[in-house]
Enzyme design. Sequence first.
Site, PDB file in Angstrom:
ATOM      1  N   GLU A 179      32.756  43.104 100.579  1.00 26.83           N
ATOM      2  CA  GLU A 179      33.534  43.719 101.659  1.00 26.83           C
ATOM      3  C   GLU A 179      33.404  42.948 102.973  1.00 26.83           C
ATOM      4  O   GLU A 179      32.454  43.160 103.724  1.00 26.83           O
ATOM      5  CB  GLU A 179      33.074  45.174 101.889  1.00 26.83           C
ATOM      6  N   LYS A 221      36.750  44.585  98.626  1.00 23.78           N
ATOM      7  CA  LYS A 221      37.041  45.712  99.524  1.00 23.78           C
ATOM      8  C   LYS A 221      37.422  45.126 100.871  1.00 23.78           C
ATOM      9  O   LYS A 221      36.672  44.331 101.448  1.00 23.78           O
ATOM     10  CB  LYS A 221      35.823  46.627  99.652  1.00 23.78           C
TER      11      LYS A 221
HETATM   12  P1  13P Z   1      35.887  53.709 106.385  1.00 23.13           P
HETATM   13  O1  13P Z   1      36.909  54.109 105.368  1.00 23.13           O
HETATM   14  O2  13P Z   1      35.396  54.840 107.215  1.00 23.13           O
HETATM   15  O3  13P Z   1      36.323  52.521 107.197  1.00 23.13           O
HETATM   16  O4  13P Z   1      34.593  53.235 105.605  1.00 23.13           O
HETATM   17  C1  13P Z   1      34.711  52.520 104.419  1.00 23.13           C
HETATM   18  C2  13P Z   1      33.550  51.652 104.241  1.00 23.13           C
HETATM   19  O5  13P Z   1      32.994  51.602 103.173  1.00 23.13           O
HETATM   20  C3  13P Z   1      33.113  50.816 105.376  1.00 23.13           C
HETATM   21  O6  13P Z   1      32.096  49.954 104.960  1.00 23.13           O
END
Ligand code: 13P
Length: 333
Positions: A179, A221
């Site tokens: 991510e 992600k």
């Molecule tokens: P949000 O959907 O609140 O942005 O969080 C998702 C997430 O995993 C951030 O690391």
Amino acid sequence: MKKNIKLYETVAALLEPGKGILAADESDNTAGKRLSMVHLPNEPEHRRDFRELLFTAPDIEKYISGVIMYDSSIRNETRDGIPFVDVLTAKGIVPGIKVDLGTKDLEGFKGEVITQGLDNLEARFAEYYDMGARFAKWRAVITIDEDETPTDAALKMNAIMLARYAQIAQAANIVPIVEPEVIHEGDHSLERAEMVTTRTLQVLFQTLIEYKVDLSGLILKTSMVLAGSTYPEQTTPEEVANATLRTFHMSVPHTCAGIVFLSGGQAPERSTENLNAIAKLGEQPWPITFSFSRAIEEPMLKAWQGKPENEEAAKEALRATCEKNSLASLGKS
Ligand code: 13P
């Protein structure tokens, strides 16, 4: 590259069409911010109640394939003593775990950060696997600022950390979610967000390939491509959808198992509308779905208000939000 069938089984379960991944992996500190929205102090029993509501809500398994947990919640249990992992597994939901340990300033690079957490990761994965975790998450943070931020040097270092984490995860039979979150806060335009996200993902995938990470056993992600939160012109869901998919087509190899979105602080309705607009653009080389935290939890928190008498209503609000996002992931919202 040796193929690891176990990874593909997990990937297939996580990316079942019409389902998404709940990111309930807030640290105990961040869980405290959620609790402050319902006027509860950040005490262990309130964090337990919050997480118990999320995990025990009836029928969320129709829309949720996996839940990302935090170290303290994967070790925790319901008021009645049932481990949270067992609650999820009994519903057919795959337990996952956030393994990064947050960010710290990157020396010499003003405003840029690097993610911590590679030390002892093999041993931590072995323990989490024994507890039932089958996938994991590592978050890098990319901020858009003046012309020179993010720097290529910071993108590269974060990509190397993500690649090393992904290697260790796959060796432990755990599917890595990588991510690199491009932060929504700021006054940048949609075009700038598209440029930065494209570059971020290009550097990331070049690095993952260089370090022989198996992309078919990995999930990306990412942020949707959005104009900054304080940018004066608002963008439509169609503009967001087109910019986001252009970005993916410029940077994500087709072998990548799938793509999931964070919500990034957008209002829940906005996150769902944008997801729906993306899905409406038709089939893509990768399954694409949601992995929201705030956009899923906020309606549930509003209904709960920290009061025992509202617990059933809170669970129903959560189920309804998950259903809306499920429909949006199919372009049917
Ligand atoms: P949000 O959907 O609140 O942005 O969080 C998702 C997430 O995993 C951030 O690391």
